[in-house]
Design an enzyme around this catalytic site. Sequence first.
Site, PDB file in Angstrom:
ATOM      1  CE  LYS A  53       7.128  -4.154   4.491  1.00  0.00           C
ATOM      2  NZ  LYS A  53       8.358  -3.940   3.685  1.00  0.00           N
TER       3      LYS A  53
ATOM      4  N   GLY B 283       8.688  -9.316  -5.360  1.00  0.00           N
ATOM      5  CA  GLY B 283       9.960  -9.118  -4.691  1.00  0.00           C
ATOM      6  C   GLY B 283      10.875 -10.309  -4.855  1.00  0.00           C
ATOM      7  CB  SER B 284      13.864 -11.268  -2.937  1.00  0.00           C
ATOM      8  OG  SER B 284      13.385 -11.451  -1.611  1.00  0.00           O
TER       9      SER B 284
ATOM     10  N   GLY C  74      12.341 -13.499   0.274  1.00  0.00           N
ATOM     11  CA  GLY C  74      11.269 -12.840   1.009  1.00  0.00           C
ATOM     12  C   GLY C  74       9.902 -13.373   0.653  1.00  0.00           C
ATOM     13  N   GLY C  75       9.668 -13.576  -0.635  1.00  0.00           N
ATOM     14  CA  GLY C  75       8.375 -14.074  -1.077  1.00  0.00           C
ATOM     15  C   GLY C  75       8.084 -15.471  -0.582  1.00  0.00           C
TER      16      GLY C  75
ATOM     17  CD  GLU D 215       6.729 -10.230 -10.897  1.00  0.00           C
ATOM     18  OE1 GLU D 215       7.794  -9.668 -11.224  1.00  0.00           O
ATOM     19  OE2 GLU D 215       5.597  -9.761 -11.114  1.00  0.00           O
TER      20      GLU D 215
ATOM     21  CB  CYS E 114      10.324  -8.540 -12.715  1.00  0.00           C
ATOM     22  SG  CYS E 114       8.909  -7.802 -13.553  1.00  0.00           S
TER      23      CYS E 114
ATOM     24  CD  GLU F  60      15.730 -11.695 -10.787  1.00  0.00           C
ATOM     25  OE1 GLU F  60      15.308 -10.654 -11.304  1.00  0.00           O
ATOM     26  OE2 GLU F  60      15.094 -12.331  -9.923  1.00  0.00           O
TER      27      GLU F  60
END
Length: 509
Positions: free
Chosen positions: A166, A221-222, A225-226, A245, A282, A375
């Site tokens: 994706k 990603g975030s 979202g993750g 992650e 990251c 973060e």
Amino acid sequence: MAAAPVWSVDPRTGKQREQVAVEATAQDVDAAVRAAHAARGALADRTVRAAFLRAAADLLDEAKDELVAEADAETALGGGRLTGELARTCYQLRAFADIVDEGAFLGVVINHPDDTATPPVPDLRRYKVPLGVVAVYAASNFPFAFSVPGGDTASALAAGCPVVVKAHPDHPGTSELVAARLRAAAGRQGLPEDVVRLVHGFDAGVELVRHPLVAGAGFTGSVRGGRALFDAAAARPAPIPFHGELGSLNPVLVTGAAADERAEQIGAGLAGSMTLGVGQFCVKPGLVLAPATPAGDRLVAALADAVAAVDAGVLLDHRMRNTFVAGVAERAGLPEVTAPVAAGAGDEHTVRPGFLTVPAARLASDGVHDLLLEECFGPVTVVVRYADDAEATAVLSRLPGNLTATVHLSAAEAAGEGRGAELLAELTPLAGRVLVDGWPTGVAVAHAQHHGGPYPATTSTSTSVGGTAIERWLRPVTYQTAPEALLPPELRDDNPLGLPRRVDGRLEV
């Protein structure tokens, strides 16, 4: 209804560059997954698989100038940074090819029958097989190394798993160019190009993790979202492993003795690490525990001088820019938080780096300052001034899981005097990689590397960087009392493939 267009956008101006694709429908995702699933058998030959990975690296190398130019136009990360990232990506593909050739990742273990054991041991032969189609969710901040040709894709292909990627909306043009080269590399080795497929669109990402033929997923990603995708993967009728992650503060602890010895050096090093890539790594150090002493004051002053000298920069997209500006302002407005160098908006397209300070006592217990423990993506860090070891420990005890944790020690502490070993042990539960007297930005591709950590840094205990990343896409299977003629060649007594293995408890290389 026509499919929504996918546009390449210049983050330096916020303007659309060109339409590069359309968002995938549910039917498009289904077709991509089914095509990848149908191609999985072609990856069974390890020799061909390794050649494919090397061919992919070669084709990416050959297109370096075009790929770097496109990625820079879409991310504003700069040609130098992107050239290095592409080289790392090609190295990673070739490293996994070497791992495939060696074969140790298959974990071959053979036990011959032993009637004298209690209980008796029958003939048992164990190795690892690929899961199947892997869904890969590309990252915004690494258009090569953690995106279409990145570690998730390379390790999944090395394991023998086709991938459906994706693409990230911040670099769709780069994603299309890279995917075309991976597919061409497959064709050159006689493999179906469908061992690599690419889809675009938010809805496509959701459809992908839910597809019954997808056997595993890798995400960078975030947290928001993750976690949504992780929950979707777990809620399937047949749940699948989701290696995500998500987010990390990457705490740094500077001891009083270390600050006494080299406050200015530590301050300057911190500035370089937290502003690297406009703070979009990251592993950016996002929270730093520094002593509330004159030496700690010198560290903060050196940090201020170095950060103030860094130019404003462009983030990956304007949404991230707006989120950064708002996030910094909200944090700066908390009680007793100061901003020696104020981070925030530069011009309409850029952000200025900076940092905040706060007394450790405010973070050690009250919930008012909990936002500082989350973060903030971009060029900002929080310096927590602690009065004694107890305050530092209290703050560390409140931290979530992280990718990295760092301690800066004095020469005597590093030599074993004082609390050096104790501090290392204190940081170990917090992170997957613990550093001493260094900075976490920069993740070497090596067999011993671990890029992961306790939640929310990642959703599993695996790594997304290094040779052992391949283990995520394999599952073990044992054959019991199977006739030799029926066994896969990897498990036969004569070892026709020359694989490293353990036989009756003895390692054979």
